[in-house]
Design a protein around this motif. Structure first.
Motif, PDB file in Angstrom:
ATOM      1  N   UNK A 125       0.865  -1.175   0.000  1.00 55.16           N
ATOM      2  CA  UNK A 125       0.000   0.000   0.000  1.00 55.16           C
ATOM      3  C   UNK A 125       0.899   1.222   0.000  1.00 55.16           C
ATOM      4  N   UNK A 126       0.768   2.045  -1.031  1.00 54.78           N
ATOM      5  CA  UNK A 126       1.655   3.190  -1.200  1.00 54.78           C
ATOM      6  C   UNK A 126       0.851   4.476  -1.301  1.00 54.78           C
ATOM      7  N   UNK A 127       1.580   5.576  -1.526  1.00 56.19           N
ATOM      8  CA  UNK A 127       0.930   6.862  -1.704  1.00 56.19           C
ATOM      9  C   UNK A 127       0.480   7.475  -0.397  1.00 56.19           C
ATOM     10  N   UNK A 128      -0.575   8.275  -0.472  1.00 57.64           N
ATOM     11  CA  UNK A 128      -1.147   8.950   0.693  1.00 57.64           C
ATOM     12  C   UNK A 128      -2.558   8.439   0.915  1.00 57.64           C
ATOM     13  N   UNK A 129      -3.043   8.566   2.137  1.00 59.11           N
ATOM     14  CA  UNK A 129      -4.380   8.061   2.456  1.00 59.11           C
ATOM     15  C   UNK A 129      -5.461   8.727   1.607  1.00 59.11           C
ATOM     16  N   UNK A 130      -5.191   9.934   1.110  1.00 63.14           N
ATOM     17  CA  UNK A 130      -6.162  10.620   0.257  1.00 63.14           C
ATOM     18  C   UNK A 130      -6.150  10.082  -1.170  1.00 63.14           C
ATOM     19  N   UNK A 131      -5.066   9.412  -1.533  1.00 58.71           N
ATOM     20  CA  UNK A 131      -4.945   8.848  -2.881  1.00 58.71           C
ATOM     21  C   UNK A 131      -4.081   7.588  -2.829  1.00 58.71           C
ATOM     22  N   UNK A 132      -4.597   6.534  -2.205  1.00 58.20           N
ATOM     23  CA  UNK A 132      -3.792   5.322  -2.019  1.00 58.20           C
ATOM     24  C   UNK A 132      -3.568   4.556  -3.319  1.00 58.20           C
ATOM     25  N   UNK A 133      -2.469   3.846  -3.348  1.00 59.19           N
ATOM     26  CA  UNK A 133      -2.149   2.961  -4.470  1.00 59.19           C
ATOM     27  C   UNK A 133      -1.839   1.583  -3.897  1.00 59.19           C
ATOM     28  N   UNK A 134      -2.581   0.593  -4.324  1.00 59.50           N
ATOM     29  CA  UNK A 134      -2.345  -0.778  -3.877  1.00 59.50           C
ATOM     30  C   UNK A 134      -1.674  -1.549  -5.005  1.00 59.50           C
ATOM     31  N   UNK A 135      -0.521  -2.117  -4.719  1.00 59.77           N
ATOM     32  CA  UNK A 135       0.202  -2.898  -5.727  1.00 59.77           C
ATOM     33  C   UNK A 135       0.216  -4.359  -5.309  1.00 59.77           C
ATOM     34  N   UNK A 136      -0.275  -5.203  -6.208  1.00 57.63           N
ATOM     35  CA  UNK A 136      -0.379  -6.639  -5.949  1.00 57.63           C
ATOM     36  C   UNK A 136       0.722  -7.359  -6.719  1.00 57.63           C
ATOM     37  N   UNK A 137       1.520  -8.149  -6.012  1.00 52.75           N
ATOM     38  CA  UNK A 137       2.615  -8.911  -6.621  1.00 52.75           C
ATOM     39  C   UNK A 137       2.202 -10.380  -6.729  1.00 52.75           C
ATOM     40  N   UNK A 138       2.417 -10.951  -7.915  1.00 55.67           N
ATOM     41  CA  UNK A 138       1.971 -12.312  -8.187  1.00 55.67           C
ATOM     42  C   UNK A 138       3.139 -13.297  -8.171  1.00 55.67           C
ATOM     43  N   UNK A 139       2.812 -14.556  -7.906  1.00 62.41           N
ATOM     44  CA  UNK A 139       3.820 -15.614  -7.894  1.00 62.41           C
ATOM     45  C   UNK A 139       3.978 -16.250  -9.274  1.00 62.41           C
ATOM     46  N   UNK A 140       2.875 -16.638  -9.876  1.00 59.27           N
ATOM     47  CA  UNK A 140       2.902 -17.396 -11.131  1.00 59.27           C
ATOM     48  C   UNK A 140       2.118 -16.638 -12.202  1.00 59.27           C
ATOM     49  N   UNK A 141       2.840 -16.014 -13.143  1.00 58.68           N
ATOM     50  CA  UNK A 141       2.197 -15.231 -14.195  1.00 58.68           C
ATOM     51  C   UNK A 141       1.408 -16.127 -15.146  1.00 58.68           C
ATOM     52  N   UNK A 171      -7.277   6.102 -10.208  1.00 58.77           N
ATOM     53  CA  UNK A 171      -7.359   6.300 -11.655  1.00 58.77           C
ATOM     54  C   UNK A 171      -8.032   5.114 -12.338  1.00 58.77           C
ATOM     55  N   UNK A 172      -7.970   3.945 -11.689  1.00 56.70           N
ATOM     56  CA  UNK A 172      -8.573   2.738 -12.257  1.00 56.70           C
ATOM     57  C   UNK A 172      -9.880   2.342 -11.576  1.00 56.70           C
ATOM     58  N   UNK A 173      -9.983   2.597 -10.277  1.00 57.32           N
ATOM     59  CA  UNK A 173     -11.146   2.101  -9.540  1.00 57.32           C
ATOM     60  C   UNK A 173     -11.725   3.179  -8.631  1.00 57.32           C
ATOM     61  N   UNK A 174     -12.982   2.964  -8.261  1.00 59.86           N
ATOM     62  CA  UNK A 174     -13.653   3.798  -7.264  1.00 59.86           C
ATOM     63  C   UNK A 174     -14.087   2.868  -6.139  1.00 59.86           C
ATOM     64  N   UNK A 175     -13.409   2.964  -5.009  1.00 64.42           N
ATOM     65  CA  UNK A 175     -13.716   2.070  -3.900  1.00 64.42           C
ATOM     66  C   UNK A 175     -12.741   2.270  -2.754  1.00 64.42           C
ATOM     67  N   UNK A 176     -12.907   1.483  -1.715  1.00 64.56           N
ATOM     68  CA  UNK A 176     -12.096   1.596  -0.505  1.00 64.56           C
ATOM     69  C   UNK A 176     -10.870   0.693  -0.612  1.00 64.56           C
ATOM     70  N   UNK A 177      -9.811   1.206  -1.226  1.00 69.69           N
ATOM     71  CA  UNK A 177      -8.598   0.404  -1.385  1.00 69.69           C
ATOM     72  C   UNK A 177      -7.932   0.123  -0.040  1.00 69.69           C
TER      73      UNK A 177
END
Length: 207
Positions: A125-141, A171-177
């Motif tokens: 979870x990155x960025x600021x609470x007013x504009x959070x960015x959640x980055x998901x890392x995968x194991x098997x592409x 920028x991609x979603x509207x919701x509670x990240x």
């Protein structure tokens, strides 16, 4: 996906529909330009022999012909952008959702993709609470892209090869990240909370 019970969902950003609407306006504008240019053809456009890279061909010359050609290219190109925006995600389904079994990701070339918890390496979870960015890392592409259309699979595979992760923001979603991130943490997934703006102890990635 039909049997999934979503606990939390985030809808698609309005920017996507706005982009589609703007492209439709541009298509209509191109059609108008083509009609107008045709009205001025007589007396202003003539045929001429043109050589390009040693190739001889006959073409129409004059500003109405040039305007018509530019508008024609726009009329051909803009629909492909619309197809791309519509095809890379299903706008009838949530952009992001959480179930007890994993993440449902429906954006950024992952169309209605379901990622079980055991295929998620960790989440940041990155960025600021007013504009959070959640980055998901995968194991098997390969497992992640199973079932995707071959064109989107090829594009996504090339993108994820060097960095097997996807960043999700407002920028991609509207919701509670932030709420989704907390739920993911409760499921026992390794997390790294690097977001600023809330008083919470930073969780370091396990291992």
């Amino acid at each position: 996906m039909e049997n999934l019970q979503f606990i939390a969902v985030a809808q698609h950003s309005k920017n996507i529909r706005k982009g589609i609407r703007n492209l439709l306006i541009l298509i209509a504008f191109c059609i108008v330009l083509m009609i107008i240019s045709r009205l001025f053809y007589e007396g202003r456009v003539h045929e001429a022999v043109v050589y390009r890279k040693g190739v001889k061909f006959i073409t129409d010359v004059g500003w109405p012909a040039s305007l018509f050609a530019v508008a024609s290219w726009g009329l051909l190109a803009f629909p492909f952008f619309i197809i791309y925006l519509v095809f890379k995600q299903d706008l009838r389904q949530p952009a992001l959702a959480i179930s007890n079994d994993g993440l449902f990701i429906n954006q950024q070339m992952l169309r209605k993709g379901f990622v079980p918890w055991d295929n998620i390496d960790h989440v940041e979870l990155r960025g600021h609470s007013s504009s959070p960015v959640m980055r998901v890392f995968f194991k098997d592409i390969t497992k992640l892209l199973k079932g995707q259309f071959f064109i989107s699979k090829s594009i996504a595979k090339a993108t994820l090869k060097s960095n097997p992760s996807i960043g999700i923001s407002k920028n991609e979603v509207v919701g509670d990240l932030i709420g989704m991130f907390d739920f993911i943490e409760e499921k026992g997934i390794a997390v790294n909370d690097r977001m600023q703006g809330r008083s919470k102890e930073i969780n370091q990635i396990a291992g």
